[in-house]
Design a protein around this motif. Sequence first.
Motif, PDB file in Angstrom:
ATOM      1  N   ALA A 124       0.825  -1.208   0.000  1.00 29.85           N
ATOM      2  CA  ALA A 124       0.000   0.000   0.000  1.00 29.85           C
ATOM      3  C   ALA A 124       0.863   1.263   0.000  1.00 29.85           C
ATOM      4  CB  ALA A 124      -0.930   0.001   1.210  1.00 29.85           C
ATOM      5  N   VAL A 125       1.883   1.287   0.847  1.00 28.99           N
ATOM      6  CA  VAL A 125       2.754   2.464   0.924  1.00 28.99           C
ATOM      7  C   VAL A 125       3.534   2.635  -0.377  1.00 28.99           C
ATOM      8  CG1 VAL A 125       4.760   3.449   2.100  1.00 28.99           C
ATOM      9  CG2 VAL A 125       2.911   2.432   3.438  1.00 28.99           C
ATOM     10  N   TRP A 126       4.044   1.542  -0.909  1.00 25.42           N
ATOM     11  CA  TRP A 126       4.812   1.598  -2.156  1.00 25.42           C
ATOM     12  C   TRP A 126       3.920   2.117  -3.289  1.00 25.42           C
ATOM     13  CZ3 TRP A 126      10.004   0.064  -2.787  1.00 25.42           C
ATOM     14  CH2 TRP A 126      10.464   0.097  -4.097  1.00 25.42           C
ATOM     15  N   THR A 127       2.704   1.589  -3.374  1.00 28.49           N
ATOM     16  CA  THR A 127       1.776   1.999  -4.424  1.00 28.49           C
ATOM     17  C   THR A 127       1.429   3.478  -4.296  1.00 28.49           C
ATOM     18  OG1 THR A 127       0.851  -0.230  -4.554  1.00 28.49           O
ATOM     19  CG2 THR A 127      -0.486   1.548  -5.453  1.00 28.49           C
ATOM     20  N   ARG A 128       1.247   3.932  -3.065  1.00 29.22           N
ATOM     21  CA  ARG A 128       0.910   5.346  -2.842  1.00 29.22           C
ATOM     22  C   ARG A 128       2.082   6.261  -3.224  1.00 29.22           C
ATOM     23  NH1 ARG A 128      -2.041   6.985   2.461  1.00 29.22           N
ATOM     24  NH2 ARG A 128      -3.740   6.188   1.212  1.00 29.22           N
ATOM     25  N   THR A 129       3.310   5.854  -2.908  1.00 24.60           N
ATOM     26  CA  THR A 129       4.456   6.728  -3.178  1.00 24.60           C
ATOM     27  C   THR A 129       5.002   6.592  -4.595  1.00 24.60           C
ATOM     28  OG1 THR A 129       6.000   5.095  -2.258  1.00 24.60           O
ATOM     29  CG2 THR A 129       5.177   6.794  -0.764  1.00 24.60           C
ATOM     30  N   LYS A 130       4.980   5.385  -5.147  1.00 27.65           N
ATOM     31  CA  LYS A 130       5.568   5.159  -6.476  1.00 27.65           C
ATOM     32  C   LYS A 130       4.535   5.117  -7.597  1.00 27.65           C
ATOM     33  CE  LYS A 130       9.975   4.387  -5.584  1.00 27.65           C
ATOM     34  NZ  LYS A 130      11.059   5.047  -6.273  1.00 27.65           N
ATOM     35  N   GLY A 131       3.272   4.890  -7.247  1.00 22.95           N
ATOM     36  CA  GLY A 131       2.238   4.833  -8.259  1.00 22.95           C
ATOM     37  C   GLY A 131       2.018   3.448  -8.855  1.00 22.95           C
ATOM     38  N   HIS A 132       2.730   2.456  -8.364  1.00 18.65           N
ATOM     39  CA  HIS A 132       2.562   1.079  -8.831  1.00 18.65           C
ATOM     40  C   HIS A 132       2.998   0.130  -7.727  1.00 18.65           C
ATOM     41  CE1 HIS A 132       6.936   0.567  -9.428  1.00 18.65           C
ATOM     42  NE2 HIS A 132       6.899   1.825  -9.841  1.00 18.65           N
ATOM     43  N   LYS A 133       2.612  -1.139  -7.856  1.00 18.97           N
ATOM     44  CA  LYS A 133       2.999  -2.127  -6.837  1.00 18.97           C
ATOM     45  C   LYS A 133       4.502  -2.359  -6.865  1.00 18.97           C
ATOM     46  CE  LYS A 133      -1.093  -4.744  -6.031  1.00 18.97           C
ATOM     47  NZ  LYS A 133      -1.480  -6.030  -5.533  1.00 18.97           N
ATOM     48  N   PRO A 134       5.065  -2.793  -5.735  1.00 20.13           N
ATOM     49  CA  PRO A 134       6.503  -3.075  -5.743  1.00 20.13           C
ATOM     50  C   PRO A 134       6.809  -4.235  -6.684  1.00 20.13           C
ATOM     51  CG  PRO A 134       5.522  -3.690  -3.636  1.00 20.13           C
ATOM     52  CD  PRO A 134       4.464  -3.029  -4.438  1.00 20.13           C
ATOM     53  N   PRO A 135       7.993  -4.214  -7.287  1.00 24.22           N
ATOM     54  CA  PRO A 135       8.340  -5.296  -8.201  1.00 24.22           C
ATOM     55  C   PRO A 135       8.500  -6.613  -7.450  1.00 24.22           C
ATOM     56  CG  PRO A 135      10.231  -3.874  -7.839  1.00 24.22           C
ATOM     57  CD  PRO A 135       9.059  -3.241  -7.152  1.00 24.22           C
ATOM     58  N   SER A 136       8.085  -7.684  -8.087  1.00 30.17           N
ATOM     59  CA  SER A 136       8.244  -8.998  -7.469  1.00 30.17           C
ATOM     60  C   SER A 136       9.616  -9.549  -7.848  1.00 30.17           C
ATOM     61  CB  SER A 136       7.141  -9.951  -7.924  1.00 30.17           C
ATOM     62  OG  SER A 136       7.250 -10.195  -9.302  1.00 30.17           O
ATOM     63  N   PRO A 137      10.164 -10.423  -7.014  1.00 24.28           N
ATOM     64  CA  PRO A 137      11.500 -10.963  -7.289  1.00 24.28           C
ATOM     65  C   PRO A 137      11.579 -11.750  -8.598  1.00 24.28           C
ATOM     66  CG  PRO A 137      10.806 -11.505  -5.064  1.00 24.28           C
ATOM     67  CD  PRO A 137       9.638 -10.882  -5.758  1.00 24.28           C
ATOM     68  N   ASP A 138      10.482 -12.346  -9.015  1.00 25.37           N
ATOM     69  CA  ASP A 138      10.507 -13.146 -10.238  1.00 25.37           C
ATOM     70  C   ASP A 138      10.033 -12.381 -11.471  1.00 25.37           C
ATOM     71  OD1 ASP A 138       7.972 -12.974  -9.219  1.00 25.37           O
ATOM     72  OD2 ASP A 138       7.407 -15.023  -9.707  1.00 25.37           O
ATOM     73  N   SER A 139       9.898 -11.072 -11.355  1.00 23.14           N
ATOM     74  CA  SER A 139       9.447 -10.256 -12.470  1.00 23.14           C
ATOM     75  C   SER A 139      10.516 -10.210 -13.560  1.00 23.14           C
ATOM     76  CB  SER A 139       9.140  -8.840 -11.993  1.00 23.14           C
ATOM     77  OG  SER A 139       8.749  -8.050 -13.082  1.00 23.14           O
ATOM     78  N   THR A 140      10.094 -10.366 -14.798  1.00 25.76           N
ATOM     79  CA  THR A 140      11.031 -10.322 -15.929  1.00 25.76           C
ATOM     80  C   THR A 140      10.807  -9.096 -16.795  1.00 25.76           C
ATOM     81  OG1 THR A 140       9.529 -11.685 -17.241  1.00 25.76           O
ATOM     82  CG2 THR A 140      11.251 -12.833 -16.001  1.00 25.76           C
ATOM     83  N   GLU A 141      10.054  -8.132 -16.284  1.00 26.52           N
ATOM     84  CA  GLU A 141       9.799  -6.917 -17.052  1.00 26.52           C
ATOM     85  C   GLU A 141      11.095  -6.133 -17.218  1.00 26.52           C
ATOM     86  OE1 GLU A 141       6.431  -4.642 -15.679  1.00 26.52           O
ATOM     87  OE2 GLU A 141       5.516  -6.456 -14.877  1.00 26.52           O
ATOM     88  N   PRO A 142      11.448  -5.790 -18.456  1.00 28.48           N
ATOM     89  CA  PRO A 142      12.734  -5.126 -18.706  1.00 28.48           C
ATOM     90  C   PRO A 142      12.791  -3.669 -18.246  1.00 28.48           C
ATOM     91  CG  PRO A 142      11.506  -5.364 -20.752  1.00 28.48           C
ATOM     92  CD  PRO A 142      10.728  -6.079 -19.685  1.00 28.48           C
ATOM     93  N   ASP A 143      11.642  -3.016 -18.050  1.00 27.09           N
ATOM     94  CA  ASP A 143      11.655  -1.602 -17.676  1.00 27.09           C
ATOM     95  C   ASP A 143      11.804  -1.361 -16.173  1.00 27.09           C
ATOM     96  OD1 ASP A 143       9.140  -2.695 -17.292  1.00 27.09           O
ATOM     97  OD2 ASP A 143       8.090  -0.816 -17.664  1.00 27.09           O
TER      98      ASP A 143
END
Length: 90
Positions: free
Chosen positions: A33-52
Amino acid sequence: MSDDGNKQSMTAKIVGAGVTLVAAWAVQKLIDAVWTRTKGHKPPSPDSTEPDIKFGEVATAAAISGAAISLSRVLATRGAAKLAGRAARR
């Protein structure tokens, strides 16, 4: 040790494990919740492969999550042990 002592000890361990799981879940929800409020998106997951996703963001999310969940586990375990000790004295 008596059977009553073993039962109380096992009960304390089970309650402690349950409290620890609930505490870790609650802390993770709070971090999300805090991450989403401050960054505008959910925190990245450890297994995320998104290049951006930047490595710094992944490392920061991992450090915050790891520290907060570890601390919540310690506090929950100590609290459950303290409660079990009080119950055993009664």
